[in-house]
Design a protein around this motif. Sequence first.
Motif, mmCIF file in Angstrom:
data_model
loop_
_atom_site.group_PDB
_atom_site.id
_atom_site.type_symbol
_atom_site.label_atom_id
_atom_site.label_comp_id
_atom_site.label_asym_id
_atom_site.label_seq_id
_atom_site.Cartn_x
_atom_site.Cartn_y
_atom_site.Cartn_z
ATOM 1 N N VAL B 114 -88.488 24.926 86.364
ATOM 2 C CA VAL B 114 -87.849 23.827 85.645
ATOM 3 C C VAL B 114 -86.329 23.936 85.611
ATOM 4 C CG1 VAL B 114 -89.831 23.163 84.258
ATOM 5 C CG2 VAL B 114 -88.329 25.012 83.468
ATOM 6 N N ASP B 115 -85.778 25.102 85.999
ATOM 7 C CA ASP B 115 -84.322 25.255 86.000
ATOM 8 C C ASP B 115 -83.952 26.408 86.925
ATOM 9 O OD1 ASP B 115 -81.658 24.651 85.026
ATOM 10 O OD2 ASP B 115 -81.778 26.574 83.950
ATOM 11 N N VAL B 116 -82.900 26.186 87.688
ATOM 12 C CA VAL B 116 -82.439 27.249 88.579
ATOM 13 C C VAL B 116 -80.954 27.453 88.363
ATOM 14 C CG1 VAL B 116 -82.207 27.991 90.975
ATOM 15 C CG2 VAL B 116 -84.170 26.619 90.303
ATOM 16 N N GLY B 117 -80.542 28.720 88.214
ATOM 17 C CA GLY B 117 -79.126 29.040 88.099
ATOM 18 C C GLY B 117 -78.748 30.036 89.177
ATOM 19 N N ARG B 118 -77.508 30.492 89.119
ATOM 20 C CA ARG B 118 -77.072 31.411 90.179
ATOM 21 C C ARG B 118 -77.812 32.739 90.096
ATOM 22 N NH1 ARG B 118 -72.150 33.284 89.760
ATOM 23 N NH2 ARG B 118 -71.676 32.162 87.856
ATOM 24 N N THR B 119 -78.043 33.214 88.869
ATOM 25 C CA THR B 119 -78.661 34.536 88.753
ATOM 26 C C THR B 119 -80.005 34.491 88.039
ATOM 27 O OG1 THR B 119 -77.511 34.854 86.685
ATOM 28 C CG2 THR B 119 -76.436 35.695 88.679
ATOM 29 N N SER B 120 -80.493 33.310 87.772
ATOM 30 C CA SER B 120 -81.793 33.260 87.088
ATOM 31 C C SER B 120 -82.543 31.984 87.438
ATOM 32 C CB SER B 120 -81.590 33.350 85.579
ATOM 33 O OG SER B 120 -80.920 32.199 85.130
ATOM 34 N N ILE B 121 -83.823 32.011 87.127
ATOM 35 C CA ILE B 121 -84.672 30.862 87.396
ATOM 36 C C ILE B 121 -85.625 30.753 86.206
ATOM 37 C CG2 ILE B 121 -86.175 32.383 88.786
ATOM 38 C CD1 ILE B 121 -86.871 30.002 90.495
ATOM 39 N N THR B 122 -85.895 29.536 85.762
ATOM 40 C CA THR B 122 -86.760 29.363 84.585
ATOM 41 C C THR B 122 -88.071 28.696 84.993
ATOM 42 O OG1 THR B 122 -84.826 29.160 83.188
ATOM 43 C CG2 THR B 122 -86.917 28.406 82.271
ATOM 44 N N ILE B 123 -89.153 29.311 84.547
ATOM 45 C CA ILE B 123 -90.484 28.851 84.932
ATOM 46 C C ILE B 123 -91.233 28.374 83.705
ATOM 47 C CG2 ILE B 123 -92.726 29.699 85.771
ATOM 48 C CD1 ILE B 123 -91.069 31.600 87.557
ATOM 49 N N GLU B 124 -91.921 27.266 83.862
ATOM 50 C CA GLU B 124 -92.764 26.738 82.786
ATOM 51 C C GLU B 124 -94.221 26.921 83.194
ATOM 52 O OE1 GLU B 124 -92.247 22.439 81.969
ATOM 53 O OE2 GLU B 124 -94.436 22.374 81.954
ATOM 54 N N ALA B 125 -94.997 27.565 82.336
ATOM 55 C CA ALA B 125 -96.404 27.778 82.675
ATOM 56 C C ALA B 125 -97.271 27.462 81.474
ATOM 57 C CB ALA B 125 -96.620 29.228 83.095
ATOM 58 N N THR B 126 -98.461 26.950 81.743
ATOM 59 C CA THR B 126 -99.432 26.777 80.657
ATOM 60 C C THR B 126 -100.708 27.484 81.049
ATOM 61 O OG1 THR B 126 -100.322 24.764 81.620
ATOM 62 C CG2 THR B 126 -98.591 24.496 79.996
ATOM 63 N N GLY B 127 -101.502 27.810 80.028
ATOM 64 C CA GLY B 127 -102.776 28.441 80.341
ATOM 65 C C GLY B 127 -103.291 29.223 79.166
ATOM 66 N N ASP B 128 -104.366 29.977 79.418
ATOM 67 C CA ASP B 128 -104.878 30.843 78.356
ATOM 68 C C ASP B 128 -104.100 32.152 78.383
ATOM 69 O OD1 ASP B 128 -105.900 32.377 80.406
ATOM 70 O OD2 ASP B 128 -107.943 31.612 80.183
ATOM 71 N N GLU B 129 -104.398 33.018 77.465
ATOM 72 C CA GLU B 129 -103.537 34.191 77.334
ATOM 73 C C GLU B 129 -103.642 35.157 78.502
ATOM 74 O OE1 GLU B 129 -104.400 36.699 73.977
ATOM 75 O OE2 GLU B 129 -106.401 35.837 73.794
ATOM 76 N N HIS B 130 -104.818 35.196 79.179
ATOM 77 C CA HIS B 130 -104.963 36.115 80.312
ATOM 78 C C HIS B 130 -104.073 35.685 81.469
ATOM 79 C CE1 HIS B 130 -108.108 38.158 78.237
ATOM 80 N NE2 HIS B 130 -108.789 37.022 78.089
ATOM 81 N N LYS B 131 -104.106 34.390 81.762
ATOM 82 C CA LYS B 131 -103.290 33.877 82.850
ATOM 83 C C LYS B 131 -101.804 34.111 82.579
ATOM 84 C CE LYS B 131 -101.906 29.438 84.806
ATOM 85 N NZ LYS B 131 -102.163 27.994 84.858
ATOM 86 N N LEU B 132 -101.389 33.801 81.344
ATOM 87 C CA LEU B 132 -99.968 33.940 81.035
ATOM 88 C C LEU B 132 -99.539 35.404 81.033
ATOM 89 C CD1 LEU B 132 -99.535 31.192 78.297
ATOM 90 C CD2 LEU B 132 -99.048 31.056 80.743
ATOM 91 N N ALA B 133 -100.452 36.289 80.607
ATOM 92 C CA ALA B 133 -100.132 37.711 80.630
ATOM 93 C C ALA B 133 -99.994 38.192 82.075
ATOM 94 C CB ALA B 133 -101.211 38.500 79.895
ATOM 95 N N GLY B 134 -100.857 37.668 82.960
ATOM 96 C CA GLY B 134 -100.795 38.040 84.373
ATOM 97 C C GLY B 134 -99.468 37.618 84.988
#
Lengths: 606, 161
Positions: B114-134
């Motif tokens: 959802v956002d990209v910068g010079r030194t970082s990138i931002t990711i948006e994820a949804t799911g249950d806790e196992h998926k997000l922990a992975g």
Amino acid sequence: MSDTRQPTIEKGLPRFGSHTEKEGRVLTGAQAIVASLEAEGVDVIFGYPGGQAIKIYDALYDSTQIRHVLCRHEQGAAHAADGYARATGRAGVVLVTSGPGATNTVTGIMTANMDSVPLVVITGQVPTSVIGSDAFQESDIVGITTPIVKHSYLCQKAEDLPGIIRDAFYIAETGRPGPVLIDVPSNLLSAEFEFHYPDSSDIASYRPTIKPNAKQIRTAAAAIAKADKPLLYVGGGVVISDASEALLDLAESLQIPAVTTLLGKDALPNGNPLDLGPVGMHGSRYANLAMTECDLLIAVGARFSDRVTGKLSDFAPLAQVIHIDIDPTEISKNRTADVPIVGDARRALTALKAELDRRGAAPRTAEWLTHIDDLRARHPFASPGLATSQGGIAPEGAIKLLSDMLDPRHSIVVTDVGQHQMWAAQYIDREVPRTFLSSGGAGTMGFGLPAALGAQIACPDEQVVCISGDGSIQMCIQEMATIAVNDLPIKVVIVNNSALGMVHQWQDLFYGKRFAATELSDVPDFLTLADAYGWKGFRVFDPADLEETMSAFLAADGPALLDLRIPREERVFPMVAPGAAIDDVIGAVSVGDISNQIENSEEADR
Amino acid sequence: MDRHILSILVENQSGVLSRVVGLVSRRGYNIESLSVGPTEDENLSRITMIVPTESESFEQLTKQLNKLVCVYKIVEMDKGDAIVRELVLIKVAVAAEKRNEVIEIANVFRAKVVDVGRTSITIEATGDEHKLAGLENLLRAYGIKEITRTGKIAMKRSAQN
């Protein structure tokens, strides 16, 4: 008995509703509050004015229906409304201003909440435009009181006031009663709108269970019908739901004995042989033993408080438990109920009796009652007479004497908190409900005097006696002025041992006689104080003068106090040490002078 | 330790959340996850709360919550029978040359950049806790600068027949 004691209208419904002369008229918010209280049938408010409440007071000035009692401290107003509510069953009404006015009611609200007393507390608040700005006399009273109210409102619109007040009375008086707080920003008080008052309340998220489950009633009846050693455990819920008659009916028809909590003391006529009286920390040894030995415990409107159960795992260890309570959170909270019954105590007891009749159940407790009589004969409360062996006044004897001098059908005994309260629970006999008012769950010192004031206003024809201590009485002593100004003939017995007796007793028994901060001086001189407030004052040291002085004191016109001097060493016995099982009792000896008993037990310790 | 998922339907009014949350902490429980939002009925809000406890008397808490006048209904969700989801934003410290690796991981988890910068990138994820922990585990290797979560929400599954 005066009419005020038997409410003519059903709890939770307004007395007049929309049928008032103010219905349909354009009123200010302040006038609407007064009109709403009138529609509820309120006849008295306990309060204290201030900046943010001044408009409500201005509107109240025109009311012919509502009497305002100006207490001398907002805490006193809250306890007075509490005493009024306990004596009548109807919500007591408190009116105070914002900030310190509101926070001063906190102890009173908490006291009412712990003992399920209906209160409607109206607090002035700073105008909505400045809420949150730390304005003069602003306090977040809704936030402060959230944990200790049944419900609360911060009003946003003047038009909402009648509906909120209606719901507040409904919530306060129905289900398990409790205090409801209404915080009113002062700008709402001048807004004008057309006044309409609802005739009932309907709150989708608030539906207390009144009617007990029929299947549970059948299960309970089956258990009662075959129990050999049943015991009723009676709490304040019986008084609240006017269930005394139904309870006595059930108890007598099946000859089931009953023990009572502090708040259930007046639920049964104390002279009835089936009434075993107080149970728990300062209960009689025979009541506590009956609890330990019973095979079926029928708890009615009682909550297995730690002051009753002592060590929970040893409490009524042989008993199957039927628990009747209108509040589902009380069931299986401290002791797992085998037969839970959620509902109004009166309905549940009536249904139980009907079911037992249908089954043709007959008394089968002759052996159990004989055994209990034997326990009672062997382990009664001490009866030391009026004098200790050292020649001082024995508090037990003095309280017993007071009890004998009162007409149990036309007197209300209010207590404060401490040793005197326990002696009162042990030695004052009561016949009818709502005649023994005491702060149980909260244990609020300072409750007694203002609560007596509220009870006397509610029941002008009853003799109201407050039993207090030299510690407790000083916590709301300013209400002596309110009582004097309103010419209320309240009698206050100060059981004076120049100490904070109950803590002193604990220090004696459990803290190696290290009496830290519990010894009071002889200041104030209560007789001079009585004089200053326009009360009559009496003092007695000598047991030989006790009867005559007590009798003159009770017969005095107007308010009077009796400075009843007792030795500092007097102890409340029997006593269950905190954390011990309730049949493990200190100081329960069948005969002899209470002071000798202490000496004996002290010698035994050495 | 048991983790109870409570779905609490409350009056949509100011102060209600503090009554509910205050009661939970007052009765000695912690809140692990909390989310609040409006429902299909404008007068009602739903609070979803995860409460971890070792106490056997958890029912006492739900009964106390039910006693609040502002609470309409409480459902304790059975994990096997409920859809539990959470949305997470993860800001990953990543230089341009490794950016594609991170995007690939995100794709595997069906997460969005959802956002990209010079030194970082931002990711948006949804799911249950196992998926997000992975997902979180894999991204940790690159360096996680910041994580923010919505708190879990839950809904009972529909009957299958």
